[in-house]
Design an enzyme around this catalytic site. Sequence first.
Site, PDB file in Angstrom:
ATOM      1  N   HIS A 167      12.280  -2.669   3.506  1.00 22.26           N
ATOM      2  CA  HIS A 167      10.954  -2.108   3.757  1.00 22.26           C
ATOM      3  C   HIS A 167      10.944  -0.581   3.637  1.00 22.26           C
ATOM      4  O   HIS A 167      11.932   0.089   3.931  1.00 22.26           O
ATOM      5  CB  HIS A 167      10.552  -2.512   5.181  1.00 22.26           C
ATOM      6  N   SER A 222       9.996  -8.956   3.571  1.00 26.05           N
ATOM      7  CA  SER A 222       8.557  -8.913   3.793  1.00 26.05           C
ATOM      8  C   SER A 222       7.730  -9.286   2.569  1.00 26.05           C
ATOM      9  O   SER A 222       6.631  -9.808   2.717  1.00 26.05           O
ATOM     10  CB  SER A 222       8.143  -7.527   4.293  1.00 26.05           C
ATOM     11  N   LYS A 252       3.203  -8.149  14.365  1.00 23.91           N
ATOM     12  CA  LYS A 252       3.116  -9.336  13.514  1.00 23.91           C
ATOM     13  C   LYS A 252       3.018 -10.587  14.410  1.00 23.91           C
ATOM     14  O   LYS A 252       2.010 -10.753  15.068  1.00 23.91           O
ATOM     15  CB  LYS A 252       4.266  -9.327  12.513  1.00 23.91           C
ATOM     16  N   HIS A 270       9.680 -10.086  10.264  1.00 24.49           N
ATOM     17  CA  HIS A 270       9.011 -11.327   9.849  1.00 24.49           C
ATOM     18  C   HIS A 270       9.720 -12.587  10.352  1.00 24.49           C
ATOM     19  O   HIS A 270       9.410 -13.687   9.901  1.00 24.49           O
ATOM     20  CB  HIS A 270       8.862 -11.359   8.331  1.00 24.49           C
ATOM     21  N   ASP A 281      16.321  -5.711  10.527  1.00 22.44           N
ATOM     22  CA  ASP A 281      14.897  -5.646  10.851  1.00 22.44           C
ATOM     23  C   ASP A 281      14.354  -7.083  10.841  1.00 22.44           C
ATOM     24  O   ASP A 281      14.298  -7.722   9.793  1.00 22.44           O
ATOM     25  CB  ASP A 281      14.204  -4.776   9.793  1.00 22.44           C
ATOM     26  N   ASN A 314      -0.149 -11.063   8.876  1.00 29.65           N
ATOM     27  CA  ASN A 314       1.177 -11.351   9.437  1.00 29.65           C
ATOM     28  C   ASN A 314       1.084 -11.842  10.880  1.00 29.65           C
ATOM     29  O   ASN A 314       2.084 -11.862  11.596  1.00 29.65           O
ATOM     30  CB  ASN A 314       2.049 -10.099   9.403  1.00 29.65           C
ATOM     31  N   GLU A 322      16.819  -6.624   6.131  1.00 27.49           N
ATOM     32  CA  GLU A 322      15.820  -7.397   6.871  1.00 27.49           C
ATOM     33  C   GLU A 322      16.356  -8.813   7.016  1.00 27.49           C
ATOM     34  O   GLU A 322      17.153  -9.253   6.195  1.00 27.49           O
ATOM     35  CB  GLU A 322      14.497  -7.431   6.088  1.00 27.49           C
TER      36      GLU A 322
HETATM   37  C1  LIG Z   1       5.588  -4.363   8.860  1.00 27.77           C
HETATM   38  C2  LIG Z   1       7.016  -3.966   8.749  1.00 27.77           C
HETATM   39  C3  LIG Z   1       7.501  -2.829   9.389  1.00 27.77           C
HETATM   40  C4  LIG Z   1       6.606  -1.836  10.065  1.00 27.77           C
HETATM   41  O1  LIG Z   1       6.108  -2.322  11.259  1.00 27.77           O
HETATM   42  P1  LIG Z   1       4.692  -1.814  11.789  1.00 27.77           P
HETATM   43  O2  LIG Z   1       4.680  -2.199  13.197  1.00 27.77           O
HETATM   44  O3  LIG Z   1       3.667  -2.489  10.947  1.00 27.77           O
HETATM   45  O4  LIG Z   1       4.675  -0.315  11.577  1.00 27.77           O
HETATM   46  C5  LIG Z   1       8.852  -2.589   9.338  1.00 27.77           C
HETATM   47  N1  LIG Z   1       9.687  -3.404   8.678  1.00 27.77           N
HETATM   48  C6  LIG Z   1       9.242  -4.488   8.022  1.00 27.77           C
HETATM   49  C7  LIG Z   1      10.204  -5.361   7.314  1.00 27.77           C
HETATM   50  C8  LIG Z   1       7.899  -4.793   8.024  1.00 27.77           C
HETATM   51  O5  LIG Z   1       7.454  -5.842   7.345  1.00 27.77           O
END
Ligand SMILES: *Cc1c(COP(=O)(O)O)cnc(C)c1O
Length: 418
Positions: free
Chosen positions: A134, A193, A252, A221, A218, A48, A189
């Site tokens: 997620h 993801s 990411k 991505h 969130d 990512n 989101e």
């Molecule tokens: C990767 C991810 C997380 C968690 O983040 P980290 O920093 O890896 O713990 C939370 N939400 C989504 C949508 C993700 O893809």
Amino acid sequence: MADFERELNDELSIIRKQQLHRELRQIDSPQGPRIQIEGREFLNFSSNDYLGLANHPALKEAAIRALARYGTGAGASRLICGSLAPFHELEEALAAFKRREAALTFSTGYATALAAICSLLGKDDVIVLDRLVHASIVDGARLSGARLQVFPHNDLDALDRVLRKTQARTPGSRGSAANRPPRVLIATESVFSMDGDRAPLRQLVELKDKYGAWLMVDEAHATGILGTAGRGLAEAEGVQGQIEIQMGTLGKAVGASGGFICGSKRLIELLINRARSFIFSTAPVPAAAAAATAGLRVIQSETGDDLRTCLWDRIAQLHSILGRWAIQPQANGAAGTPLPHPLAAQRSGTSQAASAILPLLIGEESAALQIASTLRERGVYVPAIRYPTVAHGEARLRFTVTAAHGKDDLREFQQRVV
Ligand SMILES: *Cc1c(COP(=O)(O)O)cnc(C)c1O
């Protein structure tokens, strides 16, 4: 002890039998378009690190400088032993980047989701989740004790019905144990993801306003990739100021590690006072915060624009290769063999990719494993994503591409799989 080991062994056998066993593969190189595993080089489509910042000189320099000045460890929670300057610099940079009043950072994105949801909701409240959110949001919802409601992926009519019912059942006239009306929080989101598609943020904002609910988005991505200067999908859709809780990760596209919430000053003040994964956890390594601040600087620079242009080029290139050449498992259960095959099964079915995540839906867990293994034999590293990351029977190869991939990397990929 013997019983303990036997029970664990039984459980592991079940996981194996279900084709859901996972194992770690040691990588002896930094993240990048090519990685080294056991002395062999693989084309990497699993990371990512969308802009290739995880191994970028500007971020490494910033981390080294912070390491020299502040050392390796933070000593304690930021509320106990004082809050190191790199965290404050990062939070100011994040608030400015996301155009919100304030920001707070956490050790991971996972800890961030738990923090935000559990600080805002209790057992008298309701949380409404997109079916594909997620695991960190699902776990935060469960831990908060709030009543959990799920709506089908991106289905606005279904969400409208859930919200209407929620209102009917929680008239808000009676005070809860917390002596306030019940809260309703929608969590989703912006870029999903494991599917790589986008949420209809503008319509979600309309719906949450219609029902007086709150919205948490969130942008794990989308941050660094979508919107002006990589500010995210909320900025691109013009609803940045209308989302109560904006979440993201620094692990990411930002190229470092940690997670964050952006929002009003009051939201951040409440999180500092209520978020257990913030209060009861040692602050991250200050060098990680310094690297993230440098990552944000690159993201908003001209270099960042160039990296995004390059990324969207590569996305289009990979999308076109995958569109022409899907991969079918052999019926006899032997290792899958790549075959030309139109991508009829793709859920999104759109002609343009919506993000840097390009999943190839396979279905059966065993088939996804076989194909991933065939690809590894051909020097291509792509994860087979299975339950519980996605639903049973929706296993997939999750291709991700980055700005660090060259045109030639993708040409070579095509030659190796076709
Ligand atoms: C990767 C991810 C997380 C968690 O983040 P980290 O920093 O890896 O713990 C939370 N939400 C989504 C949508 C993700 O893809």
